[in-house]
Design an enzyme around this catalytic site. Sequence first.
Site, PDB file in Angstrom:
ATOM      1  N   LEU A  43       0.838  -1.204   0.000  1.00  0.00           N
ATOM      2  CA  LEU A  43       0.000   0.000   0.000  1.00  0.00           C
ATOM      3  C   LEU A  43       0.871   1.251   0.000  1.00  0.00           C
ATOM      4  CD1 LEU A  43      -2.794   1.285   0.105  1.00  0.00           C
ATOM      5  CD2 LEU A  43      -2.679   1.212   2.589  1.00  0.00           C
ATOM      6  N   ILE A 472      19.560  22.225  16.742  1.00  0.00           N
ATOM      7  CA  ILE A 472      19.092  21.099  17.549  1.00  0.00           C
ATOM      8  C   ILE A 472      19.909  19.831  17.295  1.00  0.00           C
ATOM      9  CG2 ILE A 472      17.012  19.762  18.173  1.00  0.00           C
ATOM     10  CD1 ILE A 472      16.971  22.787  18.898  1.00  0.00           C
ATOM     11  N   GLU A 525      25.024  15.103  12.551  1.00  0.00           N
ATOM     12  CA  GLU A 525      24.371  13.782  12.588  1.00  0.00           C
ATOM     13  C   GLU A 525      24.274  13.094  11.231  1.00  0.00           C
ATOM     14  OE1 GLU A 525      20.695  13.786  14.910  1.00  0.00           O
ATOM     15  OE2 GLU A 525      21.470  15.372  16.205  1.00  0.00           O
ATOM     16  N   ARG A 556       3.886   6.353   5.646  1.00  0.00           N
ATOM     17  CA  ARG A 556       5.148   6.309   6.381  1.00  0.00           C
ATOM     18  C   ARG A 556       5.192   5.142   7.353  1.00  0.00           C
ATOM     19  NH1 ARG A 556       8.738  10.482   7.005  1.00  0.00           N
ATOM     20  NH2 ARG A 556       8.454  12.011   5.348  1.00  0.00           N
ATOM     21  N   GLU A 646       5.375  12.139  24.917  1.00  0.00           N
ATOM     22  CA  GLU A 646       4.583  11.184  24.136  1.00  0.00           C
ATOM     23  C   GLU A 646       4.116   9.979  24.914  1.00  0.00           C
ATOM     24  OE1 GLU A 646       7.205  11.530  20.216  1.00  0.00           O
ATOM     25  OE2 GLU A 646       6.744   9.511  20.867  1.00  0.00           O
ATOM     26  N   HIS A 682      16.408  18.434  24.456  1.00  0.00           N
ATOM     27  CA  HIS A 682      15.498  18.963  23.434  1.00  0.00           C
ATOM     28  C   HIS A 682      14.193  18.186  23.477  1.00  0.00           C
ATOM     29  CE1 HIS A 682      13.741  20.252  19.713  1.00  0.00           C
ATOM     30  NE2 HIS A 682      13.693  19.005  19.307  1.00  0.00           N
ATOM     31  N   CYS A 684      10.275  18.023  21.510  1.00  0.00           N
ATOM     32  CA  CYS A 684       9.770  18.408  20.182  1.00  0.00           C
ATOM     33  C   CYS A 684       8.389  19.009  20.145  1.00  0.00           C
ATOM     34  CB  CYS A 684       9.675  17.187  19.298  1.00  0.00           C
ATOM     35  SG  CYS A 684      11.227  16.678  18.657  1.00  0.00           S
ATOM     36  N   GLU A 706       9.901  23.388  20.892  1.00  0.00           N
ATOM     37  CA  GLU A 706       9.203  23.981  19.754  1.00  0.00           C
ATOM     38  C   GLU A 706       8.368  25.159  20.244  1.00  0.00           C
ATOM     39  OE1 GLU A 706       6.754  21.311  17.320  1.00  0.00           O
ATOM     40  OE2 GLU A 706       5.254  22.900  17.412  1.00  0.00           O
ATOM     41  N   HIS A 735       9.267  22.595  10.254  1.00  0.00           N
ATOM     42  CA  HIS A 735       8.392  21.594   9.643  1.00  0.00           C
ATOM     43  C   HIS A 735       7.980  21.975   8.228  1.00  0.00           C
ATOM     44  CE1 HIS A 735       8.037  21.205  14.032  1.00  0.00           C
ATOM     45  NE2 HIS A 735       8.120  19.926  13.750  1.00  0.00           N
TER      46      HIS A 735
HETATM   47  N1  GLN Z   1      19.081  15.905  17.634  1.00  0.00           N
HETATM   48  C1  GLN Z   1      17.930  15.507  16.871  1.00  0.00           C
HETATM   49  C2  GLN Z   1      17.934  16.211  15.533  1.00  0.00           C
HETATM   50  O1  GLN Z   1      18.311  17.337  15.463  1.00  0.00           O
HETATM   51  C3  GLN Z   1      16.679  15.810  17.604  1.00  0.00           C
HETATM   52  C4  GLN Z   1      15.455  15.480  16.804  1.00  0.00           C
HETATM   53  C5  GLN Z   1      14.242  15.246  17.650  1.00  0.00           C
HETATM   54  O2  GLN Z   1      14.234  15.498  18.818  1.00  0.00           O
HETATM   55  N2  GLN Z   1      13.207  14.730  17.086  1.00  0.00           N
HETATM   56  O3  GLN Z   1      17.534  15.670  14.534  1.00  0.00           O
HETATM   57 ZN    ZN Z   2      12.512  18.111  17.987  1.00  0.00          ZN
END
Ligand code: GLN
Ligand code: ZN
EC number: 2.1.1.14
Length: 795
Positions: A43, A472, A525, A556, A646, A682, A684, A706, A735
């Site tokens: 799908l 971040i 990263e 996804r 979450e 951090h 989100c 955020e 985003h």
């Molecule tokens: N360090 C991660 C990044 O910058 C943090 C992403 C996240 O918290 N979702 O991608």
């Molecule tokens: Zn984040």
Amino acid sequence: MSTTPPSSTTAAPGMAAEMTSPAAPLPSATILGYPRIGRDRELKRALEQYWRGAISAEELGGAAAGVRAATRERLTALGLGECSSIPADFTLYDQVLQVTATLGAAPARFRDLLDAEGALDLDGHFTLARGQGSRPALEMTKWLDSNYHYLVPEIDAATPIGYVDSSIADQVEEAAAQDAQVVRPVVVGPVSYLLMAKPSDEAAEGFHPLDRLGDVLHAYGHLLMGLRAAGAAWVQLDEPALVSDSWGIEPDRVLAAVREAYSWLGAIVERPQILVAGTYGSLGEALPVLGATPIEAVALDLVAGGLPQAEALAALAGKSVVAGVVSGRNIWRTDLDAALTTLERLRESLPGGTPITVATSTSLQHVPHDVERETSIDPQLRSWLAFADQKVGEVLTLARGLAQGRGAISAELARDAELRAQRAAHPGVNRAQVRDAVAAITPADRTRAPYAERRRAQAERLGLPELPTTTIGSFPQTAEIRRARAAWRRGEIDDAAYDAAMRAEIASVVALQERIGLDVLVHGEAERNDMVQYFAELLDGFVTTEHGWVQSYGSRCTRPSILWGDVARPEPMTVAWSAYAQSLTDKPLKGMLTGPVTIMAWSFVRDDLPRAQVADQLGLALRAEVADLEAAGIGVIQVDEPAIRETLPLRAADRPEYLEWSVGSFRLATGGAAPATQVHTHLCYSEFDVVIDAVDHLDADVTSIEASRSRMDILPAVAAHGFERQLGPGVWDIHSPRVPSLSECTELLQRAVDALGAATVWVNPDCGLKTRAYAETEESLANLVGAARAVREGL
Ligand code: GLN
Ligand code: ZN
């Protein structure tokens, strides 16, 4: 209610209606739902091809029908052949969007997409899901405490609500026509649909989506009649919202809505029998309320929710009970003995003669299809696992055991006990060194020097300007990076070549940040496929799968790692990359780790150890990494915990315990850091107020969150709370590809400074930049740095 339930005289019974009597009992075994994306993500592929214009709507429809047919065939082959034992829960994108489409409940900005009957066509359906041009998509948010995301309905007094789309009934007819099968349609229930909705931007002050319950019930009434006409003997209405008390609405109002909804729907004559599923937790007060309505069955989640008291169960007299004893949320074999004991106790506690159907606790949409395909997982470990298809087998076994007695499944019970014993004795499951280290943790390990002392030491060491700028962590994951990683995985390039490619990327990311003038740099990263899987692959105690995809949203999918054993860190995981990046600059470079709670939230976690202990094992592994980063000269270390919010329990009463261990594991990971090492975290999201206390207790020196999408709405709550440490409310919404202007960043930053004071504020984007492109990244970061300079001048 003033209106009466719709009468069925106008609904012509479909030809399939004759096949079953509406009073057919529930089967002895069922599942509440099955993965919808296809064994090989058919799908997903078809959707993405359709969106690209590579296949037609008919071809997409054909692929979807193929997935449905394959599901029915598979479930029949596995033994779920009885009438109504096979759920029809297919949806092209999302089960909540499916209801929005069924009702034609398009928000104002999409209303031109509705046809004369008030229905959306295929492209309209996807436009709500994915947006189009300047029309933002419906908001996406987490489905209960799972990693699945649904599309949030937007409701106001003028939202059109009817029964305008027969797709759900069509699935019933399709199964009857193709396989002469009576399937059980699955629909998000009316109360959950409205609780999970939000008032639209056009809604009047004080409006609540539940204000539209009457209209929604009317539409559901017609839906039920349509399902009956299509031949459904049963309908499953999922009401997971009833197990949560976090909807910001009076519990009594919710209970009244449940009473009204099911009294009313129950009163409809020509309808399928109604099964209301209370999944993801315990129904609590809603259980007796449902018991008093004229529905025919209730599904209980006995994995997340536990067995209700006998008094509560007495309210179910005269109904059937669907007992969810096989977890739909994890990938472990069910403890058959324990599950059968639960079923036996349930039978004793229920009014005599209550029919029981053995089932999964939730839909199996959260687990992959079939563990038999995971041929690269060690066979012993594999034998401890159960994906969707294996869980179907467990449900059937337990149904046999309940009906015929333990003797009837003695071989299965013995085999399960044996595997369970093997698992418990496996050296990787119980590692003395890890257990001893966890047992030796003291409160001091979770405690750093007082903040004032840290602040002084860090100021001296780092010499940062006021309103320091940073990011971040991730920089754009370019096609080149992904290609290099894929080639390396396939063995087409060797370790040295891969290493060189990543180093080149790191060097260019560092140079870019210096050019733009950021104060605290990151390495970007590039080497991480994913912020959790990267660590799962380097830690002992995890295994990754080949085919273990689960739907995250729409097309996804993610492939969570399996945390099966005691966690240990054989060697440093990030130090070489961070140290290399630091060697290229005189600015402080921020080391980047993923926190224990987030690693757990995005993996399948072992079920044989309390979560708090698993979190501490991860905390210790990360603590060692922090020490190695410090030793390599890294003075700023960020530990990301986007998932701490979450996985917050659905009921407020369960939260303190969760926050205690989750916050504790973060503090364990970071508690060894010297006062002069600056610890960042951090998160989100912007609904920060719910967890602000907990975030405060993380005791990070700097927290980034955020804020730009909500235009800094969080500031009053933060100021009122008196957040003592430094905070970086995002000034760039990463985003979307839109570049925030210099004046926009400046204005947001100025607001933050006015509310919190210059000494508190950091300047950063909302989140990592891995999904962005370089063009907008450079421009946006330049504006962010420009804003910091402009506001500094005014101080
Ligand atoms: N360090 C991660 C990044 O910058 C943090 C992403 C996240 O918290 N979702 O991608
Ligand atoms: Zn984040």
